[in-house]
Design a protein around this motif. Sequence first.
Motif, mmCIF file in Angstrom:
data_model
loop_
_atom_site.group_PDB
_atom_site.id
_atom_site.type_symbol
_atom_site.label_atom_id
_atom_site.label_comp_id
_atom_site.label_asym_id
_atom_site.label_seq_id
_atom_site.Cartn_x
_atom_site.Cartn_y
_atom_site.Cartn_z
ATOM 1 N N LEU A 106 0.646 3.307 -4.399
ATOM 2 C CA LEU A 106 0.104 3.205 -5.758
ATOM 3 C C LEU A 106 0.423 4.468 -6.540
ATOM 4 O O LEU A 106 0.518 5.573 -5.989
ATOM 5 N N LEU A 107 0.570 4.303 -7.853
ATOM 6 C CA LEU A 107 0.778 5.443 -8.748
ATOM 7 C C LEU A 107 -0.388 5.521 -9.711
ATOM 8 O O LEU A 107 -0.870 4.501 -10.211
ATOM 9 N N ASN A 108 -0.861 6.744 -9.964
ATOM 10 C CA ASN A 108 -1.982 6.915 -10.877
ATOM 11 C C ASN A 108 -1.915 8.309 -11.474
ATOM 12 O O ASN A 108 -1.808 9.300 -10.742
ATOM 13 N N GLU A 109 -1.965 8.408 -12.802
ATOM 14 C CA GLU A 109 -1.854 9.706 -13.473
ATOM 15 C C GLU A 109 -3.207 10.311 -13.817
ATOM 16 O O GLU A 109 -3.281 11.396 -14.388
ATOM 17 N N ASP A 110 -4.266 9.615 -13.472
ATOM 18 C CA ASP A 110 -5.616 10.131 -13.712
ATOM 19 C C ASP A 110 -5.851 11.334 -12.794
ATOM 20 O O ASP A 110 -5.804 11.203 -11.564
ATOM 21 N N PRO A 111 -6.112 12.548 -13.337
ATOM 22 C CA PRO A 111 -6.288 13.738 -12.489
ATOM 23 C C PRO A 111 -7.519 13.669 -11.598
ATOM 24 O O PRO A 111 -7.620 14.402 -10.616
ATOM 25 N N ASN A 112 -8.457 12.770 -11.917
ATOM 26 C CA ASN A 112 -9.663 12.649 -11.106
ATOM 27 C C ASN A 112 -9.590 11.499 -10.102
ATOM 28 O O ASN A 112 -10.599 11.128 -9.509
ATOM 29 N N VAL A 113 -8.393 10.939 -9.946
ATOM 30 C CA VAL A 113 -8.165 9.938 -8.901
ATOM 31 C C VAL A 113 -7.198 10.541 -7.884
ATOM 32 O O VAL A 113 -6.058 10.878 -8.224
ATOM 33 N N VAL A 114 -7.669 10.704 -6.655
ATOM 34 C CA VAL A 114 -6.849 11.288 -5.593
ATOM 35 C C VAL A 114 -6.406 10.166 -4.667
ATOM 36 O O VAL A 114 -7.235 9.471 -4.072
ATOM 37 N N LEU A 115 -5.080 9.977 -4.555
ATOM 38 C CA LEU A 115 -4.517 8.928 -3.711
ATOM 39 C C LEU A 115 -4.118 9.516 -2.364
ATOM 40 O O LEU A 115 -3.257 10.405 -2.294
ATOM 41 N N ILE A 116 -4.734 9.046 -1.297
ATOM 42 C CA ILE A 116 -4.435 9.507 0.053
ATOM 43 C C ILE A 116 -3.479 8.503 0.685
ATOM 44 O O ILE A 116 -3.875 7.382 1.039
ATOM 45 N N ASN A 117 -2.235 8.907 0.828
ATOM 46 C CA ASN A 117 -1.213 8.001 1.339
ATOM 47 C C ASN A 117 -1.323 7.895 2.861
ATOM 48 O O ASN A 117 -1.093 8.861 3.580
ATOM 49 N N SER A 118 -1.669 6.700 3.354
ATOM 50 C CA SER A 118 -1.891 6.517 4.794
ATOM 51 C C SER A 118 -0.604 6.700 5.585
ATOM 52 O O SER A 118 -0.620 7.252 6.699
ATOM 53 N N ASN A 119 0.536 6.269 5.025
ATOM 54 C CA ASN A 119 1.809 6.413 5.731
ATOM 55 C C ASN A 119 2.196 7.878 5.884
ATOM 56 O O ASN A 119 2.720 8.290 6.925
ATOM 57 N N GLU A 120 1.917 8.676 4.827
ATOM 58 C CA GLU A 120 2.230 10.107 4.897
ATOM 59 C C GLU A 120 1.384 10.800 5.956
ATOM 60 O O GLU A 120 1.865 11.683 6.665
ATOM 61 N N ILE A 121 0.112 10.411 6.041
ATOM 62 C CA ILE A 121 -0.783 11.029 7.031
ATOM 63 C C ILE A 121 -0.286 10.740 8.447
ATOM 64 O O ILE A 121 -0.192 11.641 9.296
ATOM 65 N N LEU A 122 0.062 9.483 8.718
ATOM 66 C CA LEU A 122 0.543 9.115 10.045
ATOM 67 C C LEU A 122 1.871 9.790 10.368
ATOM 68 O O LEU A 122 2.078 10.310 11.472
ATOM 69 N N ALA A 123 2.785 9.802 9.393
ATOM 70 C CA ALA A 123 4.092 10.423 9.614
ATOM 71 C C ALA A 123 3.961 11.922 9.860
ATOM 72 O O ALA A 123 4.627 12.493 10.730
ATOM 73 N N SER A 124 3.061 12.565 9.076
ATOM 74 C CA SER A 124 2.849 14.000 9.237
ATOM 75 C C SER A 124 2.303 14.328 10.615
ATOM 76 O O SER A 124 2.710 15.307 11.249
ATOM 77 N N ARG A 125 1.398 13.494 11.103
ATOM 78 C CA ARG A 125 0.826 13.730 12.435
ATOM 79 C C ARG A 125 1.884 13.560 13.516
ATOM 80 O O ARG A 125 1.929 14.321 14.483
ATOM 81 N N LEU A 126 2.772 12.551 13.373
ATOM 82 C CA LEU A 126 3.825 12.329 14.357
ATOM 83 C C LEU A 126 4.858 13.462 14.344
ATOM 84 O O LEU A 126 5.409 13.836 15.384
#
Length: 468
Positions: A106-126
């Motif tokens: 998802l894309l969102n330009e609202d500065p008070n909406v924080v998008l936590i990308n699940s794929n990035e979290i998993l890839a970073s851990r691996l």
Amino acid sequence: MKKILIISDGDVGEHFIRRTIDTYTSENIYYVVQRKAKEYKDVNPKRFKFYEFDSTSLYKLSNLLKMDFVQVIIAMENQLDVENTIKNIRTIKKQLRVIVLNRWNLLNEDPNVVLINSNEILASRLLDYLPNVPVIAQNVGIGEGEIMEVLVPFGSSFVYRHIGVIEQKNWRIVAIYRNRKLVMPNRRRMIQPNDLLLLVGEPTVLKSVYRAIKRELGQFPEPFGSNIYVYIDMNIVNLKTIENFVKMAIFAYEKLHQKLFIKIVNPNNISVIWKIKEYVNDDITIDIDYNSLNLKENFFSDIKTYHVGLVIVPKEMFKNYSIRQTLYEAHVPVLKIADKTFSSVKDAVIILSDNRDIEKISSTIFDISEQMNFNIELYNYLNEHQEAKEQVIEHYYNLSTIFSKNIKVIKESENPIKVLKQKDDFIHLLPFTRKLTKRRIYSIFSTDSERLYHKLDDYHQIFIPVQI
């Protein structure tokens, strides 16, 4: 207590709620919205409130959002449901901070909406398991809590403080993220609301720092400790004044709403001890040391065992050179009670000096003043260098706005100590630094108002450590 709204469905959302239930903090209240209610074990009903409805319904969600939430966390399985839920929240609350588990880029330009990308979290851990690949941001270090990031809330005592005056012992502010940009810290950098601080230090120290950053007024004696400790050495204190001293100490205890421990050493008057014992109840404990050996060692043991955040002593004991050193080494605030009536105190008085220690203890001063219902008065001696003082005054004005607590700055061409000797119904607050442990005779020719604290010995005083 901060209210947090969790909107959840699916396995990940359910697992997140279970993990939240197991967290140690008791400072948040969680309102959980689920499309279908789930059963959770060991739920504290005071901390968790459950609702069963569809969050894409604007009408149903609007009723819940009438409450003041500090944050919303969305963990849902359907992209359209997430987008509509965010839209509903923004219809009602324009600035509310929203954390979203993002499975769909998802894309969102609202500065008070924080998008936590699940794929990035998993890839970073691996990636952490690949050889010769540097570890980035997440999972840096040994993973024991030595690296921490903290969002500074608007009401934090750290807001508008210069980094150079924040005592950083066994921890450091190594980076600031402001408006999603990296800002390198330096001594003159001022912390702003909603700054994200990256901290490095000993895990136990960082936990205390975290509480200090997040705390609001009404928490004292936290973060120094949670309970109050009255210390009486009957070989030093005038027996005729002990009963009155204990009454004033209990008055302070009733204002702060914490447990009270009364420690008596060198007991030598049974009738006085029996009078003190009359105060014993579920929140007041009396500990009498009949052996009175290893007093210093026992004192430090009590500070740790009772989790002491404020020590109360009569003025005769603070005047004692060795006891004053012991009190300083405990690194907790000390309330020195004089012979004057404590309940009539109206003003918390701070004498500004050339150093910035007064800025370091500012949040504690505001907290004490709020709980004890004191007015805050800053005395500025105009015959001394003004640059550092003006920065401290600016800092206090900023905090007065944050905490909605008025302050009064009094400009004096005459030494404030002389002026204050003509004043009644005040308490003197000052930093508890090593120079206050020196023998009083060495301050005869000093012009430092802090070293001359004993000139106001007939008034109540609170000595506040400059480090957490």
